[in-house]
Scaffold this motif. Structure first.
Motif, PDB file in Angstrom:
ATOM      1  N   ILE A   3      -2.870  68.125 136.682  1.00  0.00           N
ATOM      2  CA  ILE A   3      -2.125  67.069 135.999  1.00  0.00           C
ATOM      3  C   ILE A   3      -2.459  65.750 136.684  1.00  0.00           C
ATOM      4  O   ILE A   3      -2.354  65.642 137.914  1.00  0.00           O
ATOM      5  CB  ILE A   3      -0.612  67.338 136.057  1.00  0.00           C
ATOM      6  CG1 ILE A   3      -0.294  68.653 135.349  1.00  0.00           C
ATOM      7  CG2 ILE A   3       0.160  66.169 135.442  1.00  0.00           C
ATOM      8  CD1 ILE A   3       1.110  69.149 135.549  1.00  0.00           C
ATOM      9  N   ALA A   4      -2.872  64.754 135.904  1.00  0.00           N
ATOM     10  CA  ALA A   4      -3.219  63.441 136.445  1.00  0.00           C
ATOM     11  C   ALA A   4      -2.159  62.425 136.032  1.00  0.00           C
ATOM     12  O   ALA A   4      -1.817  62.320 134.853  1.00  0.00           O
ATOM     13  CB  ALA A   4      -4.583  63.005 135.941  1.00  0.00           C
ATOM     14  N   PHE A  26       5.972  70.573 139.347  1.00  0.00           N
ATOM     15  CA  PHE A  26       4.668  70.951 138.813  1.00  0.00           C
ATOM     16  C   PHE A  26       3.922  71.825 139.819  1.00  0.00           C
ATOM     17  O   PHE A  26       3.321  72.835 139.463  1.00  0.00           O
ATOM     18  CB  PHE A  26       3.819  69.725 138.481  1.00  0.00           C
ATOM     19  CG  PHE A  26       4.253  68.946 137.273  1.00  0.00           C
ATOM     20  CD1 PHE A  26       4.852  69.554 136.188  1.00  0.00           C
ATOM     21  CD2 PHE A  26       4.031  67.578 137.208  1.00  0.00           C
ATOM     22  CE1 PHE A  26       5.223  68.831 135.060  1.00  0.00           C
ATOM     23  CE2 PHE A  26       4.399  66.844 136.088  1.00  0.00           C
ATOM     24  CZ  PHE A  26       4.998  67.468 135.016  1.00  0.00           C
ATOM     25  N   ALA A  27       3.927  71.421 141.092  1.00  0.00           N
ATOM     26  CA  ALA A  27       3.241  72.173 142.136  1.00  0.00           C
ATOM     27  C   ALA A  27       3.841  73.571 142.282  1.00  0.00           C
ATOM     28  O   ALA A  27       3.107  74.549 142.461  1.00  0.00           O
ATOM     29  CB  ALA A  27       3.299  71.415 143.454  1.00  0.00           C
ATOM     30  N   ALA A  28       5.148  73.684 142.185  1.00  0.00           N
ATOM     31  CA  ALA A  28       5.814  74.986 142.288  1.00  0.00           C
ATOM     32  C   ALA A  28       5.403  75.915 141.147  1.00  0.00           C
ATOM     33  O   ALA A  28       5.433  77.141 141.302  1.00  0.00           O
ATOM     34  CB  ALA A  28       7.328  74.802 142.309  1.00  0.00           C
ATOM     35  N   LEU A  29       5.010  75.342 140.036  1.00  0.00           N
ATOM     36  CA  LEU A  29       4.545  76.128 138.894  1.00  0.00           C
ATOM     37  C   LEU A  29       3.058  76.466 138.995  1.00  0.00           C
ATOM     38  O   LEU A  29       2.501  77.107 138.107  1.00  0.00           O
ATOM     39  CB  LEU A  29       4.821  75.375 137.590  1.00  0.00           C
ATOM     40  CG  LEU A  29       6.299  75.207 137.229  1.00  0.00           C
ATOM     41  CD1 LEU A  29       6.458  74.249 136.053  1.00  0.00           C
ATOM     42  CD2 LEU A  29       6.919  76.560 136.919  1.00  0.00           C
ATOM     43  N   GLY A  30       2.412  75.993 140.060  1.00  0.00           N
ATOM     44  CA  GLY A  30       1.007  76.300 140.276  1.00  0.00           C
ATOM     45  C   GLY A  30       0.027  75.247 139.815  1.00  0.00           C
ATOM     46  O   GLY A  30      -1.183  75.464 139.884  1.00  0.00           O
ATOM     47  N   ALA A  31       0.514  74.119 139.351  1.00  0.00           N
ATOM     48  CA  ALA A  31      -0.375  73.050 138.896  1.00  0.00           C
ATOM     49  C   ALA A  31      -0.798  72.172 140.066  1.00  0.00           C
ATOM     50  O   ALA A  31      -0.028  71.943 140.995  1.00  0.00           O
ATOM     51  CB  ALA A  31       0.318  72.191 137.845  1.00  0.00           C
ATOM     52  N   GLY A  32      -2.021  71.689 140.002  1.00  0.00           N
ATOM     53  CA  GLY A  32      -2.465  70.675 140.940  1.00  0.00           C
ATOM     54  C   GLY A  32      -2.096  69.319 140.351  1.00  0.00           C
ATOM     55  O   GLY A  32      -2.208  69.108 139.143  1.00  0.00           O
ATOM     56  N   ALA A  53       5.156  64.934 148.373  1.00  0.00           N
ATOM     57  CA  ALA A  53       5.611  65.894 147.364  1.00  0.00           C
ATOM     58  C   ALA A  53       4.514  66.890 146.989  1.00  0.00           C
ATOM     59  O   ALA A  53       4.761  67.821 146.232  1.00  0.00           O
ATOM     60  CB  ALA A  53       6.096  65.153 146.122  1.00  0.00           C
ATOM     61  N   GLY A  54       3.292  66.671 147.499  1.00  0.00           N
ATOM     62  CA  GLY A  54       2.216  67.613 147.244  1.00  0.00           C
ATOM     63  C   GLY A  54       1.098  67.118 146.361  1.00  0.00           C
ATOM     64  O   GLY A  54       0.192  67.875 146.018  1.00  0.00           O
ATOM     65  N   ALA A  55       1.130  65.850 145.982  1.00  0.00           N
ATOM     66  CA  ALA A  55       0.077  65.304 145.118  1.00  0.00           C
ATOM     67  C   ALA A  55      -1.108  64.810 145.944  1.00  0.00           C
ATOM     68  O   ALA A  55      -0.943  64.379 147.085  1.00  0.00           O
ATOM     69  CB  ALA A  55       0.613  64.157 144.280  1.00  0.00           C
ATOM     70  N   MET A  56      -2.286  64.864 145.336  1.00  0.00           N
ATOM     71  CA  MET A  56      -3.447  64.195 145.883  1.00  0.00           C
ATOM     72  C   MET A  56      -3.377  62.774 145.341  1.00  0.00           C
ATOM     73  O   MET A  56      -3.232  62.579 144.136  1.00  0.00           O
ATOM     74  CB  MET A  56      -4.730  64.890 145.400  1.00  0.00           C
ATOM     75  CG  MET A  56      -6.035  64.321 145.988  1.00  0.00           C
ATOM     76  SD  MET A  56      -6.618  62.719 145.389  1.00  0.00           S
ATOM     77  CE  MET A  56      -7.097  63.099 143.731  1.00  0.00           C
ATOM     78  N   VAL A  57      -3.422  61.789 146.206  1.00  0.00           N
ATOM     79  CA  VAL A  57      -3.350  60.389 145.793  1.00  0.00           C
ATOM     80  C   VAL A  57      -4.703  59.751 146.060  1.00  0.00           C
ATOM     81  O   VAL A  57      -5.263  59.899 147.153  1.00  0.00           O
ATOM     82  CB  VAL A  57      -2.238  59.637 146.561  1.00  0.00           C
ATOM     83  CG1 VAL A  57      -2.202  58.174 146.150  1.00  0.00           C
ATOM     84  CG2 VAL A  57      -0.888  60.306 146.323  1.00  0.00           C
ATOM     85  N   GLY A  58      -5.244  59.067 145.056  1.00  0.00           N
ATOM     86  CA  GLY A  58      -6.543  58.432 145.228  1.00  0.00           C
ATOM     87  C   GLY A  58      -6.866  57.482 144.103  1.00  0.00           C
ATOM     88  O   GLY A  58      -6.047  57.251 143.203  1.00  0.00           O
ATOM     89  N   PRO A  59      -8.062  56.932 144.132  1.00  0.00           N
ATOM     90  CA  PRO A  59      -8.482  56.015 143.072  1.00  0.00           C
ATOM     91  C   PRO A  59      -8.652  56.743 141.739  1.00  0.00           C
ATOM     92  O   PRO A  59      -8.858  57.967 141.703  1.00  0.00           O
ATOM     93  CB  PRO A  59      -9.813  55.447 143.577  1.00  0.00           C
ATOM     94  CG  PRO A  59     -10.284  56.403 144.598  1.00  0.00           C
ATOM     95  CD  PRO A  59      -9.088  57.098 145.163  1.00  0.00           C
ATOM     96  N   ARG A  60      -8.577  56.010 140.658  1.00  0.00           N
ATOM     97  CA  ARG A  60      -8.633  56.576 139.309  1.00  0.00           C
ATOM     98  C   ARG A  60      -9.819  57.538 139.100  1.00  0.00           C
ATOM     99  O   ARG A  60      -9.622  58.620 138.552  1.00  0.00           O
ATOM    100  CB  ARG A  60      -8.646  55.452 138.267  1.00  0.00           C
ATOM    101  CG  ARG A  60      -8.584  55.974 136.835  1.00  0.00           C
ATOM    102  CD  ARG A  60      -8.474  54.841 135.831  1.00  0.00           C
ATOM    103  NE  ARG A  60      -7.136  54.277 135.853  1.00  0.00           N
ATOM    104  CZ  ARG A  60      -6.357  54.155 134.800  1.00  0.00           C
ATOM    105  NH1 ARG A  60      -6.786  54.540 133.617  1.00  0.00           N
ATOM    106  NH2 ARG A  60      -5.163  53.633 134.900  1.00  0.00           N
TER     107      ARG A  60
END
Length: 65
Positions: A3-4, A26-32, A53-60
């Motif tokens: 999910i972006a 979302f992460a608990a449901l297995g989504a990246g 919270a578990g997200a990868m944060v980066g440029p677009r």
């Protein structure tokens, strides 16, 4: 599934498509989850909160790849 979450580009738009609590769910449901850096800034949500919270944060380009 990946999910972006992208920064809003509409003038005057201050909302963000997800908050850190949503990222956790979302992460608990297995989504990246990938969040564009600065996506939550106008909504008062720091990149560090999304990362914690578990997200990868980066440029677009990285979020969309």
């Amino acid at each position: 599934m990946k999910i972006a979450i992208l920064a809003e580009t509409a003038p005057g738009e201050t909302r963000v498509a997800a908050i850190p609590e949503t990222v956790k769910k979302f992460a608990a449901l297995g989504a990246g989850v990938a969040v564009e850096a600065g996506a939550g800034a106008r909504a008062g949500v720091a990149d560090e909160e999304f990362a914690a919270a578990g997200a990868m944060v980066g440029p677009r380009p990285e979020v969309l790849s």
